[in-house]
Design a protein around this motif. Structure first.
Motif, PDB file in Angstrom:
ATOM      1  N   CYS A   1      24.632  30.589  50.160  1.00 21.92           N
ATOM      2  CA  CYS A   1      23.519  29.876  49.514  1.00 21.92           C
ATOM      3  C   CYS A   1      22.287  29.988  50.413  1.00 21.92           C
ATOM      4  CB  CYS A   1      23.868  28.412  49.236  1.00 21.92           C
ATOM      5  SG  CYS A   1      24.276  27.431  50.698  1.00 21.92           S
ATOM      6  N   THR A   2      21.178  29.463  49.971  1.00 26.57           N
ATOM      7  CA  THR A   2      19.925  29.622  50.708  1.00 26.57           C
ATOM      8  C   THR A   2      19.908  28.781  51.979  1.00 26.57           C
ATOM      9  OG1 THR A   2      18.792  27.808  49.569  1.00 26.57           O
ATOM     10  CG2 THR A   2      18.710  29.984  48.532  1.00 26.57           C
TER      11      THR A   2
ATOM     12  N   GLN B   1      19.032  25.135  51.188  1.00 26.96           N
ATOM     13  CA  GLN B   1      20.134  24.322  50.667  1.00 26.96           C
ATOM     14  C   GLN B   1      21.038  23.838  51.792  1.00 26.96           C
ATOM     15  OE1 GLN B   1      22.149  26.131  47.348  1.00 26.96           O
ATOM     16  NE2 GLN B   1      23.840  24.669  47.368  1.00 26.96           N
TER      17      GLN B   1
ATOM     18  N   ASP C   1      11.436  29.762  52.991  1.00 28.08           N
ATOM     19  CA  ASP C   1      11.572  28.672  52.029  1.00 28.08           C
ATOM     20  C   ASP C   1      11.909  29.268  50.665  1.00 28.08           C
ATOM     21  OD1 ASP C   1      11.324  26.417  50.432  1.00 28.08           O
ATOM     22  OD2 ASP C   1       9.531  25.694  51.455  1.00 28.08           O
ATOM     23  N   ASP C   2      12.869  28.670  49.973  1.00 31.00           N
ATOM     24  CA  ASP C   2      13.218  29.171  48.652  1.00 31.00           C
ATOM     25  C   ASP C   2      12.343  28.569  47.556  1.00 31.00           C
ATOM     26  OD1 ASP C   2      14.112  26.593  48.405  1.00 31.00           O
ATOM     27  OD2 ASP C   2      16.226  27.095  48.130  1.00 31.00           O
TER      28      ASP C   2
END
Length: 514
Positions: free
Chosen positions: A113-114, A117, A161-162
């Motif tokens: 996942c990012t 997160q 940053d997502d």
């Protein structure tokens, strides 16, 4: 649109996107450090190589030194089990291992996942900071990194940053695999690891220089633009601010054809020399990239006329904020009447600004514009690839661009002992912005000059008054006691005095009663 122009436009957009995905950190000098103090065997002179996240709020000028716990998880599930991981802790009455004791630094494996997160879930679990342990070797490490299960990674990962990281308030680093493996091995053996994450800024003298890279249509920077003017004015000549406009080099993106014509439709000015992305992603209507370039040039000229000399540029801030309120929409963005109205409201001489725009080269024909070309050179020198970006003393500031983060970073950039009063008074205040606006920190009764405090003159006057009052009260009490004592003596004398034949007390000639 011709096929040739369409291909050029596609190439130009691809070039813009490749800037965002460029390798390495986003410009500036490395302002952070990562060091291990316990065990001593893992201490490394100069600290460990790492990469900072482009989100979160680092405590500039400070550090976090805590014990590390390994989550033994990728931490992609929001339901974080704080009773897992290493080192193993004691158990509670139910026989379940105790949670990670706060405050702590949490080490988390990369992947699945990012970055945002993972850090968000760690933040919710109570972590003070996060270290992402890379799980893939960099090809550039060669034999220094061993990984038999996967191919090496040709580029360094960028902790970007997502798009949802505005709520992240804790800092995070990425630690490369060859180093992270040593830390995880130590933690898995149930041995403690104490790690320090620090952030510093160059502090050469008693003046801080800070630069902002943005565009006239940057939505992320709006709140900052609306609030930071107060700090810029309060810092005065103790800080020098420089705004930069982020544009693209159309020549490098092949937006100018062999015939010198603009091949990138309405994204560029000066026959394809200077370009910007279309803010509403519609090339046929709304605000165009060329419109953004023109407004960028206007703001550069406003700064040159009204801000370059003092480094504060109060009228520049006022113009930007008024423009956002009155002209920042497709109907008025390029309206000369709207711009003139803003000029009038903030006291700007439009003639001077227009002359500056023309003298620099304008935006028509195949003519080089000096100010716009300078911005392209500055961008390359600073290494800016993601906006908005803010630098303090040439160091890029990580995390959300808000008043608190930037004000603390600027105040941390002064040579120790030379901080201006506004920094001493407001940088540790719970509400830095309100303190800067009001000129005092509410609830702080120690700082000088703060509203609600007792001044030195009032204090001395009050002290003298209270002394006089006690003196007068003491004198009155003394006289009262003396009077009472005399009355008591009279009573005693009268009680034991011999009585004469006439029934009256006998008093000698030398006896005085009153």
């Amino acid at each position: 649109m011709s096929l040739h122009r369409g291909l050029a436009l596609s190439a130009m957009i691809a070039s813009m996107l490749s800037d965002v995905n460029a390798q390495g950190p986003v410009g500036g000098k490395d302002s952070s450090k990562l060091q291990i103090h316990i065990p001593q065997a893992l201490f490394q002179e100069g600290g460990y190589e790492h990469r900072e996240a482009l989100f979160g709020v680092p405590p500039y000028g400070g550090s976090i030194s805590q014990m590390v716990y390994y989550a033994d998880s990728d931490l992609c599930d929001s339901n974080v089990d704080t009773r897992k991981g290493f080192p193993i802790r004691g158990v509670d009455d139910a026989g379940v291992m105790l949670p990670w004791p706060s405050p702590y630094i949490l080490m988390v494996d990369r992947g699945s996942c990012t970055f945002v997160q993972k850090v968000r879930n760690a933040q919710r679990s109570g972590a003070a900071a996060v270290v992402i342990a890379d799980t893939t070797c960099l090809c550039s490490m060669g034999d220094l990194c061993q990984d038999s299960n996967a191919e090496c990674e040709p580029r360094e990962p960028l902790m970007a940053d997502d798009g949802s990281g505005a709520d992240i308030t804790i800092p995070s680093f990425l630690m490369f695999k060859q180093d992270a493996d040593k830390v995880k091995a130590q933690l898995r053996s149930n041995s403690m690891v104490q790690m320090e994450m620090g952030w510093s800024l160059p502090s050469p003298d008693n003046r801080v220089e800070y630069d902002l890279w943005t565009t006239p249509t940057d939505l992320v920077v709006r709140d900052f633009m609306q609030t930071y003017k107060e700090a810029a004015v309060a810092l005065g000549n103790r800080a020098y601010f420089t705004p930069h406009m982020y544009i693209y080099d159309g020549m490098l993106s092949n937006c100018q054809g062999d015939d010198g014509e603009n091949q990138c439709y309405n994204l560029c000015t000066n026959n394809g020399r200077y370009c910007a992305t279309d803010p509403d992603n519609n090339l046929d209507k709304g605000i165009s990239g060329a419109d953004v370039v023109v407004e960028s040039l206007r703001r550069l000229c406003i700064w040159k006329v009204y801000g370059k000399d003092d480094g504060v540029g109060e009228k520049w801030w006022n113009y930007v904020n008024e423009f956002m309120v009155r002209c920042d929409n497709p109907d008025f963005f390029m309206s000369g009447e709207c711009v003139d109205d803003v000029y009038k409201r903030v006291g700007i001489n439009g003639g001077k600004v227009n002359k500056c725009m023309d003298d620099s080269g304008g935006v028509e024909d195949d003519i080089e514009n000096e100010l716009l070309s300078n911005e392209l050179s500055y961008k390359e020198q600073a290494g800016v690839v993601i906006i908005p970006a803010l630098f303090v003393n040439k160091v890029v500031i990580r995390g959300t661009l808000n008043f608190k983060t930037i004000f603390q970073a600027v105040c941390a950039g002064y040579l120790t002992g030379t901080e201006p009063d506004i920094c001493s008074m407001c940088s540790s205040c719970p509400d830095e912005y309100k303190c800067t606006v009001n000129g005092y920190c509410e609830g702080n009764n120690t700082a000088h000059g703060i509203k609600g405090n007792v001044s030195g003159g009032v204090f001395i006057s009050t002290l003298i008054g209270m002394t006089c009052l006690f003196f007068i009260a003491g004198a009155c009490q003394y006289r009262r006691q003396q009077s009472q004592m005399r009355d008591a003596v009279k009573g005693v004398v009268a009680e034991y005095m011999p009585v004469g034949q006439d029934g009256k007390g006998m008093v000698g000639d030398d006896t005085q009663i009153t």
